[in-house]
Design an enzyme around this catalytic site. Structure first.
Site, mmCIF file in Angstrom:
data_model
loop_
_atom_site.group_PDB
_atom_site.id
_atom_site.type_symbol
_atom_site.label_atom_id
_atom_site.label_comp_id
_atom_site.label_asym_id
_atom_site.label_seq_id
_atom_site.Cartn_x
_atom_site.Cartn_y
_atom_site.Cartn_z
ATOM 1 N N ASP A 242 -19.526 28.389 87.997
ATOM 2 C CA ASP A 242 -18.087 28.605 88.138
ATOM 3 C C ASP A 242 -17.680 29.905 87.460
ATOM 4 O OD1 ASP A 242 -15.305 27.634 88.791
ATOM 5 O OD2 ASP A 242 -15.154 27.754 86.599
ATOM 6 N N HIS B 164 -16.005 21.427 86.953
ATOM 7 C CA HIS B 164 -15.189 21.628 85.751
ATOM 8 C C HIS B 164 -15.340 20.472 84.776
ATOM 9 C CE1 HIS B 164 -13.495 24.925 88.013
ATOM 10 N NE2 HIS B 164 -13.308 24.075 89.006
ATOM 11 N N GLU C 91 -18.341 28.681 98.657
ATOM 12 C CA GLU C 91 -19.272 27.589 98.337
ATOM 13 C C GLU C 91 -20.530 27.742 99.205
ATOM 14 O OE1 GLU C 91 -18.947 25.402 95.937
ATOM 15 O OE2 GLU C 91 -16.808 25.118 95.580
ATOM 16 N N ASP D 25 -21.791 27.504 93.098
ATOM 17 C CA ASP D 25 -20.358 27.264 93.094
ATOM 18 C C ASP D 25 -19.674 28.431 93.784
ATOM 19 O OD1 ASP D 25 -18.041 25.816 92.606
ATOM 20 O OD2 ASP D 25 -17.764 26.578 90.581
ATOM 21 N N GLY D 26 -18.513 28.146 94.329
ATOM 22 C CA GLY D 26 -17.698 29.165 94.963
ATOM 23 C C GLY D 26 -16.290 29.091 94.412
ATOM 24 N N ASP E 8 -20.547 21.296 93.484
ATOM 25 C CA ASP E 8 -19.354 20.446 93.330
ATOM 26 C C ASP E 8 -18.538 20.420 94.619
ATOM 27 O OD1 ASP E 8 -18.056 22.918 93.348
ATOM 28 O OD2 ASP E 8 -17.476 22.838 91.238
#
Length: 159
Positions: free
Chosen positions: A134, A124, A50, A12-13, A73
């Site tokens: 995250d 999320h 990301e 994740d970024g 995501d």
């Protein structure tokens, strides 16, 4: 969730502002083994972070020619790779002002050493590994002694 010994990577970024301070998080899972990676940058974008999460995970691997699945995501990443947009960008030299060519080129070179499948996960939501990535990314973005995203800052003539 895992069959045998396939490498599973979650990434994740995050970016506080876009552009703004940013970070990435990654979790690499091989059987019961887990490795977490994270880093923060003083000025970058969400899409760059990301991508950096994926690149950092691949760069950390000591074996090549293995199959791995990356869960992210980021539809930007999943679509760019799985729909073969990246192949076209590479062929055309990123014509038309495609962003993040430095990172996409780096990813492309690294990706040739592996058999990579990307899978999209809802961010999320209720995926504990995505949520942990995250947390790693946002904690890194909020950290001190942030790194310089040289590609971003050079492209925007900030360094």
């Amino acid at each position: 969730m895992q069959q045998g010994h396939q490498l599973i990577i979650y990434t994740d970024g995050a970016s506080r502002g876009n552009p703004g301070p940013g970070g990435y998080g990654a979790i690499l899972m091989w059987g019961e083994k887990r490795k977490e990676l994270a880093a923060g940058y003083r000025l970058t974008t969400n899409n760059r972070m990301e991508l950096m999460g994926v690149i950092a995970a691949l760069e950390s691997l000591t074996k090549t020619n293995i199959a791995l699945t990356v869960y992210t995501d980021s539809k930007y990443i999943v679509d760019s790779v799985e729909k073969r947009w990246l192949d076209n960008w590479i062929k055309t030299g990123f014509k038309g002002g495609k962003k993040n060519s430095d990172l996409w080129t780096k990813y492309y070179k690294l990706s040739r050493q592996f058999s990579i499948k990307f899978k999209w996960v809802k961010g999320h939501a209720d995926n504990p590994f995505n949520n942990r990535c995250d947390e790693l990314a946002t904690t890194a973005a909020d950290g001190k002694q942030l790194l310089i995203d040289e590609g971003y800052e050079a492209e925007n003539k900030l360094i």
